[in-house]
Write a protein that holds these residues in place. Structure first.
Motif, PDB file in Angstrom:
ATOM      1  N   PHE A  78       0.844  -1.191   0.000  1.00  0.00           N
ATOM      2  CA  PHE A  78       0.000   0.000   0.000  1.00  0.00           C
ATOM      3  C   PHE A  78       0.884   1.247   0.000  1.00  0.00           C
ATOM      4  CE2 PHE A  78      -2.621  -2.911   2.906  1.00  0.00           C
ATOM      5  CZ  PHE A  78      -3.272  -3.499   1.839  1.00  0.00           C
ATOM      6  N   ASP A  79       0.651   2.137  -0.937  1.00  0.00           N
ATOM      7  CA  ASP A  79       1.375   3.406  -0.988  1.00  0.00           C
ATOM      8  C   ASP A  79       0.698   4.387  -0.035  1.00  0.00           C
ATOM      9  OD1 ASP A  79       2.657   5.763  -1.518  1.00  0.00           O
ATOM     10  OD2 ASP A  79       2.220   5.797  -3.664  1.00  0.00           O
ATOM     11  N   GLU A  80       1.362   4.700   1.073  1.00  0.00           N
ATOM     12  CA  GLU A  80       0.772   5.586   2.073  1.00  0.00           C
ATOM     13  C   GLU A  80       1.406   6.976   2.058  1.00  0.00           C
ATOM     14  OE1 GLU A  80       0.753   3.632   5.883  1.00  0.00           O
ATOM     15  OE2 GLU A  80      -0.771   2.189   5.252  1.00  0.00           O
ATOM     16  N   THR A  81       1.992   7.335   0.918  1.00  0.00           N
ATOM     17  CA  THR A  81       2.611   8.647   0.791  1.00  0.00           C
ATOM     18  C   THR A  81       1.626   9.762   1.106  1.00  0.00           C
ATOM     19  OG1 THR A  81       4.073   7.797  -0.950  1.00  0.00           O
ATOM     20  CG2 THR A  81       3.878  10.185  -0.742  1.00  0.00           C
ATOM     21  N   ASP A  82       0.402   9.603   0.650  1.00  0.00           N
ATOM     22  CA  ASP A  82      -0.636  10.615   0.874  1.00  0.00           C
ATOM     23  C   ASP A  82      -1.698  10.129   1.860  1.00  0.00           C
ATOM     24  OD1 ASP A  82       0.512  12.412  -1.006  1.00  0.00           O
ATOM     25  OD2 ASP A  82      -0.392  11.272  -2.640  1.00  0.00           O
ATOM     26  N   GLY A  83      -1.347   9.197   2.710  1.00  0.00           N
ATOM     27  CA  GLY A  83      -2.308   8.638   3.652  1.00  0.00           C
ATOM     28  C   GLY A  83      -2.709   7.231   3.262  1.00  0.00           C
ATOM     29  N   ILE A  84      -3.556   6.633   4.044  1.00  0.00           N
ATOM     30  CA  ILE A  84      -3.971   5.253   3.801  1.00  0.00           C
ATOM     31  C   ILE A  84      -4.771   5.152   2.499  1.00  0.00           C
ATOM     32  CG2 ILE A  84      -5.381   3.350   4.673  1.00  0.00           C
ATOM     33  CD1 ILE A  84      -4.714   4.331   7.483  1.00  0.00           C
ATOM     34  N   ASP A  85      -4.408   4.183   1.687  1.00  0.00           N
ATOM     35  CA  ASP A  85      -5.133   3.928   0.438  1.00  0.00           C
ATOM     36  C   ASP A  85      -6.249   2.926   0.748  1.00  0.00           C
ATOM     37  OD1 ASP A  85      -6.058   3.250  -2.070  1.00  0.00           O
ATOM     38  OD2 ASP A  85      -4.073   3.183  -2.983  1.00  0.00           O
ATOM     39  N   PHE A  86      -7.394   3.428   1.167  1.00  0.00           N
ATOM     40  CA  PHE A  86      -8.505   2.578   1.596  1.00  0.00           C
ATOM     41  C   PHE A  86      -8.967   1.639   0.487  1.00  0.00           C
ATOM     42  CE2 PHE A  86      -8.796   6.546   4.063  1.00  0.00           C
ATOM     43  CZ  PHE A  86      -8.658   6.031   5.338  1.00  0.00           C
ATOM     44  N   GLU A  87      -8.965   2.132  -0.725  1.00  0.00           N
ATOM     45  CA  GLU A  87      -9.410   1.327  -1.855  1.00  0.00           C
ATOM     46  C   GLU A  87      -8.499   0.115  -2.041  1.00  0.00           C
ATOM     47  OE1 GLU A  87      -9.793   2.008  -6.651  1.00  0.00           O
ATOM     48  OE2 GLU A  87     -10.290   3.674  -5.305  1.00  0.00           O
ATOM     49  N   ALA A  88      -7.178   0.347  -1.935  1.00  0.00           N
ATOM     50  CA  ALA A  88      -6.224  -0.745  -2.092  1.00  0.00           C
ATOM     51  C   ALA A  88      -6.358  -1.759  -0.963  1.00  0.00           C
ATOM     52  CB  ALA A  88      -4.793  -0.194  -2.134  1.00  0.00           C
ATOM     53  N   VAL A  89      -6.594  -1.283   0.248  1.00  0.00           N
ATOM     54  CA  VAL A  89      -6.798  -2.189   1.382  1.00  0.00           C
ATOM     55  C   VAL A  89      -8.033  -3.050   1.144  1.00  0.00           C
ATOM     56  CG1 VAL A  89      -7.250  -2.366   3.856  1.00  0.00           C
ATOM     57  CG2 VAL A  89      -5.660  -0.626   3.011  1.00  0.00           C
ATOM     58  N   ALA A  90      -9.105  -2.420   0.715  1.00  0.00           N
ATOM     59  CA  ALA A  90     -10.347  -3.159   0.467  1.00  0.00           C
ATOM     60  C   ALA A  90     -10.159  -4.213  -0.622  1.00  0.00           C
ATOM     61  CB  ALA A  90     -11.458  -2.191   0.069  1.00  0.00           C
ATOM     62  N   ASP A  91      -9.337  -3.902  -1.603  1.00  0.00           N
ATOM     63  CA  ASP A  91      -9.116  -4.832  -2.720  1.00  0.00           C
ATOM     64  C   ASP A  91      -8.413  -6.116  -2.281  1.00  0.00           C
ATOM     65  OD1 ASP A  91     -10.355  -3.200  -4.536  1.00  0.00           O
ATOM     66  OD2 ASP A  91      -8.505  -2.327  -5.332  1.00  0.00           O
ATOM     67  N   THR A  92      -7.752  -6.102  -1.134  1.00  0.00           N
ATOM     68  CA  THR A  92      -7.070  -7.315  -0.658  1.00  0.00           C
ATOM     69  C   THR A  92      -8.008  -8.231   0.126  1.00  0.00           C
ATOM     70  OG1 THR A  92      -6.290  -6.287   1.412  1.00  0.00           O
ATOM     71  CG2 THR A  92      -4.846  -6.114  -0.532  1.00  0.00           C
ATOM     72  N   ASP A  93      -9.246  -7.840   0.315  1.00  0.00           N
ATOM     73  CA  ASP A  93     -10.259  -8.665   0.981  1.00  0.00           C
ATOM     74  C   ASP A  93      -9.798  -9.194   2.349  1.00  0.00           C
ATOM     75  OD1 ASP A  93     -11.651  -8.325  -1.395  1.00  0.00           O
ATOM     76  OD2 ASP A  93     -10.949 -10.222  -2.219  1.00  0.00           O
TER      77      ASP A  93
END
Length: 342
Positions: free
Chosen positions: A114-129
């Motif tokens: 997850f690229d957290e340069t600009d904060g948590i990438d919620f979409e990417a987290v959700a995509d990992t189920d």
């Protein structure tokens, strides 16, 4: 479109996907998260942002923010997704060397980063189920926590943002994946490693140390330092060092992990034997040339550990489950060298 907005639009679909994935065969990246006896009792974890209940054995583990992924990895569980390293990553692959070594040892591919340069990438987290999201050491806001909780149960920090001691990070994250006993064994093993290694440097015992934050050599009008609530300062105690009264007093009136004060008050730091900070020769030269900061005993004695912030060694002062073994000897040697000058 901002990430949170995109995430909100995709939440229903992501949660449906997560539900279907939980009913199918688990990914190899999320296996081996069972307790020693194969049984899993529902877990309730209280933390600063709420109460998290984990009803069933997590098979797909995701982590956010710094180092939380090191707990499951140390216990043989490969996360389905984790934060990419954004400090000390000298080769730019998003993995610190001790993490890369552990993945190789486990025969695992690199999880989703997850690229957290600009904060948590919620979409990417959700995509990992994920079935659970570990963040026992983190700086989650209440909004972050609430948003992540729409995806899966979240384990946040127990009291202070970015202030969870390494032992407690292991305790909370290991309990959340059904490996509490294994987590306790990991803590005991690391404690033995630390005490054995520190015993080789008796000059550290009783020496006072303070950790300055990233120093701006272009403006030395202020001094910023980590308080006793920060894990870097906490680690000094493990190594036999002591907390200067000046730092302890300043820390007693706040729950912040760092404070700043004018360099004109540098005389308050006369009880600091050694200084640890981030930087190189340029920083040391600037400190020694400054008319105020050069009066600090640690600066006058050149009792300074300057850690390079762009290499893995720069992370040495912030103890994590996998990094402790990897950097302990080098870090202790640097501290001992400074202590000899104090």
């Amino acid at each position: 479109m901002p990430r949170v907005t995109r995430f909100a639009a995709l939440t229903t679909a992501a949660l449906l996907t997560a539900s279907l994935a939980a009913c199918s065969s688990p990914s190899s990246a999320g296996t081996d998260a069972s307790s020693t006896d194969g049984a899993f009792e529902p877990i309730t974890i209280e933390h600063a942002l709420g109460t998290t209940v984990i009803e069933t054995q997590p098979e797909r583990v995701a982590t956010v923010n710094w180092a939380n992924h090191e707990v499951p990895l140390a216990l043989g569980v490969v996360p389905v997704g984790m934060a990419a390293a954004n400090f000390g990553d000298d080769d730019g692959d998003g993995l610190l060397p001790w993490v890369e070594e552990k993945l190789t040892e486990l025969g695992a591919e690199t999880p989703v980063l997850f690229d957290e340069t600009d904060g948590i990438d919620f979409e990417a987290v959700a995509d990992t189920d994920p079935d659970v999201i570990l963040a026992a050491y983190s700086g989650l806001t209440q909004e972050d926590y609430d948003t992540l909780s729409e995806i899966a149960p979240v384990v946040a920090y127990p009291e202070t943002a970015w202030g969870t001691p390494w032992r407690e990070m292991i305790e909370l994250n290991s309990e959340a994946i059904g490996k509490k006993a294994e987590g306790e064994e990991l803590i005991a093993d690391l404690e033995t490693q630390i005490s054995d290694a520190a015993a080789e440097y008796p000059q550290l015992e009783g020496t006072s140390a303070a950790f300055l934050t990233h120093v701006d050599t272009a403006d030395l009008s202020e001094v910023s330092f980590y308080t006793t609530h920060d894990t870097r300062a906490m680690f000094f105690d493990d190594l036999g060092l002591t907390t200067p009264e000046s730092i302890a007093t300043a820390s007693a009136t706040t729950d912040l992990f760092a404070l700043t004060q004018s360099a004109e008050q540098a005389d308050a730091f006369t009880d600091i034997d050694i200084i640890v900070t981030y930087g190189g020769d340029e920083l040391l030269t600037a400190l020694e040339a400054d008319p105020l900061l050069s009066q600090m005993p640690a600066v006058a004695n050149k009792a300074i550990v300057a850690l390079p912030g762009t290499t893995p060694l720069g992370t040495a002062a912030n103890p994590t489950p996998l990094s402790i073994s990897w950097v302990l000897d080098d870090y202790l040697a640097l501290l001992a060298e400074a202590a000899d000058k104090a």
